[in-house]
Design a protein around this motif. Structure first.
Motif, PDB file in Angstrom:
ATOM      1  N   SER A  56       0.840  -1.188   0.000  1.00 43.27           N
ATOM      2  CA  SER A  56       0.000   0.000   0.000  1.00 43.27           C
ATOM      3  C   SER A  56       0.880   1.245   0.000  1.00 43.27           C
ATOM      4  O   SER A  56       1.967   1.234   0.572  1.00 43.27           O
ATOM      5  N   GLU A  57       0.397   2.296  -0.635  1.00 43.72           N
ATOM      6  CA  GLU A  57       1.061   3.603  -0.565  1.00 43.72           C
ATOM      7  C   GLU A  57      -0.035   4.652  -0.499  1.00 43.72           C
ATOM      8  O   GLU A  57      -0.857   4.731  -1.407  1.00 43.72           O
ATOM      9  N   GLU A  58      -0.053   5.412   0.607  1.00 40.33           N
ATOM     10  CA  GLU A  58      -1.124   6.374   0.839  1.00 40.33           C
ATOM     11  C   GLU A  58      -0.579   7.667   1.407  1.00 40.33           C
ATOM     12  O   GLU A  58       0.476   7.687   2.040  1.00 40.33           O
ATOM     13  N   SER A  59      -1.343   8.739   1.218  1.00 44.80           N
ATOM     14  CA  SER A  59      -0.989  10.043   1.770  1.00 44.80           C
ATOM     15  C   SER A  59      -1.442  10.109   3.221  1.00 44.80           C
ATOM     16  O   SER A  59      -2.617   9.890   3.524  1.00 44.80           O
ATOM     17  N   VAL A  60      -0.512  10.398   4.124  1.00 47.04           N
ATOM     18  CA  VAL A  60      -0.806  10.517   5.551  1.00 47.04           C
ATOM     19  C   VAL A  60      -1.389  11.898   5.833  1.00 47.04           C
ATOM     20  O   VAL A  60      -2.383  12.049   6.534  1.00 47.04           O
ATOM     21  N   ALA A  61      -0.753  12.898   5.287  1.00 51.39           N
ATOM     22  CA  ALA A  61      -1.118  14.310   5.447  1.00 51.39           C
ATOM     23  C   ALA A  61      -0.396  15.049   4.334  1.00 51.39           C
ATOM     24  O   ALA A  61       0.460  14.445   3.658  1.00 51.39           O
ATOM     25  N   PRO A  62      -0.693  16.326   4.116  1.00 50.84           N
ATOM     26  CA  PRO A  62       0.043  17.047   3.065  1.00 50.84           C
ATOM     27  C   PRO A  62       1.557  16.938   3.284  1.00 50.84           C
ATOM     28  O   PRO A  62       2.059  17.265   4.357  1.00 50.84           O
ATOM     29  N   GLN A  66       2.952   7.328   3.258  1.00 51.93           N
ATOM     30  CA  GLN A  66       3.299   6.085   3.937  1.00 51.93           C
ATOM     31  C   GLN A  66       3.216   4.938   2.955  1.00 51.93           C
ATOM     32  O   GLN A  66       2.208   4.756   2.281  1.00 51.93           O
ATOM     33  N   SER A  67       4.293   4.147   2.891  1.00 47.15           N
ATOM     34  CA  SER A  67       4.334   2.927   2.083  1.00 47.15           C
ATOM     35  C   SER A  67       4.431   1.748   3.040  1.00 47.15           C
ATOM     36  O   SER A  67       5.295   1.740   3.915  1.00 47.15           O
ATOM     37  N   VAL A  68       3.545   0.771   2.872  1.00 44.85           N
ATOM     38  CA  VAL A  68       3.545  -0.415   3.724  1.00 44.85           C
ATOM     39  C   VAL A  68       3.672  -1.638   2.836  1.00 44.85           C
ATOM     40  O   VAL A  68       2.963  -1.762   1.832  1.00 44.85           O
ATOM     41  N   SER A  69       4.594  -2.541   3.187  1.00 41.97           N
ATOM     42  CA  SER A  69       4.702  -3.809   2.475  1.00 41.97           C
ATOM     43  C   SER A  69       4.527  -4.937   3.477  1.00 41.97           C
ATOM     44  O   SER A  69       4.865  -4.812   4.651  1.00 41.97           O
ATOM     45  N   PHE A  70       3.969  -6.037   2.978  1.00 38.66           N
ATOM     46  CA  PHE A  70       3.648  -7.197   3.799  1.00 38.66           C
ATOM     47  C   PHE A  70       4.149  -8.409   3.036  1.00 38.66           C
ATOM     48  O   PHE A  70       3.722  -8.652   1.908  1.00 38.66           O
ATOM     49  N   ARG A  71       5.112  -9.142   3.607  1.00 35.91           N
ATOM     50  CA  ARG A  71       5.669 -10.300   2.904  1.00 35.91           C
ATOM     51  C   ARG A  71       6.127 -11.350   3.899  1.00 35.91           C
ATOM     52  O   ARG A  71       6.317 -11.055   5.082  1.00 35.91           O
ATOM     53  N   ARG A  72       6.320 -12.558   3.398  1.00 33.09           N
ATOM     54  CA  ARG A  72       6.804 -13.640   4.251  1.00 33.09           C
ATOM     55  C   ARG A  72       8.203 -13.292   4.736  1.00 33.09           C
ATOM     56  O   ARG A  72       9.030 -12.764   3.994  1.00 33.09           O
ATOM     57  N   ALA A  73       8.480 -13.600   5.989  1.00 30.60           N
ATOM     58  CA  ALA A  73       9.778 -13.317   6.592  1.00 30.60           C
ATOM     59  C   ALA A  73      10.712 -14.491   6.324  1.00 30.60           C
ATOM     60  O   ALA A  73      10.508 -15.573   6.843  1.00 30.60           O
TER      61      ALA A  73
END
Length: 173
Positions: A56-62, A66-73
């Motif tokens: 995911s990549e989303e705007s937190v505020a102006p 924030q970029s979030v990645s989720f993967r097997r460790a």
């Protein structure tokens, strides 16, 4: 006359080779054996229970993204995942942010639990002023406690301004 012979000093070279620890020599074959085992049976070493993905990549505020990645460790159990969150200042001016520094907050339909034996620091948050282009990063190791399926995971890294990133996560057997 004395019946004792004078002590003859032992050459330095003889002392150093005789007293050298042998642990280094013993560790090399053990390390090579472990690497060969990993190469021959990568599925067991890397964990093969679940296949996971999410991003995911989303705007937190102006000015904050924030970029979030989720993967097997890798090298942990097959149900263990790495959640990585990066908040970047995309503005031209500095931005002040209060964020999590030891772990992340989770909600949503995907159930995550702590990985036994993985230590985390006890701190909660930090206030930083991010210069243009700077980032704060938190990587968290968690264990998936949900069955295979499609889920929504919410991840909170930014506390002020508060923001929950939302990412779809697919878990396949």
């Amino acid at each position: 006359m004395s019946t004792h012979e004078a002590a003859v000093p032992t050459p330095i070279r003889a002392i150093s080779s005789r007293s050298r620890p042998r642990t280094r020599r013993a560790a090399v074959p053990a390390l090579v054996a472990l690497l060969l085992l990993a190469a021959c049976d990568g599925a067991r070493v890397l964990g093969g229970d679940l296949t996971v993905d999410g991003r995911s990549e989303e705007s937190v505020a102006p000015g904050l993204v924030q970029s979030v990645s989720f993967r097997r460790a890798a090298l942990l159990g097959g149900n263990d995942v790495e959640v990585r969150s990066v908040i970047t200042n995309t503005a031209a001016a500095p931005v002040t942010l209060v964020s999590r520094i030891c772990g992340l907050d989770y909600s949503g339909s995907l159930e995550l639990v702590e990985v036994p034996g993985v230590l985390k620091c006890a701190a909660y948050s930090s206030t930083v002023t991010l210069a243009a282009g700077d980032s704060v990063v938190v990587t968290d190791l968690m264990r998936v406690a949900s069955a295979p399926g499609a889920y929504v995971l919410r991840v909170r890294h930014a506390l002020v301004p508060e923001f929950w990133a939302t990412l779809p996560v697919t878990i396949r057997p």
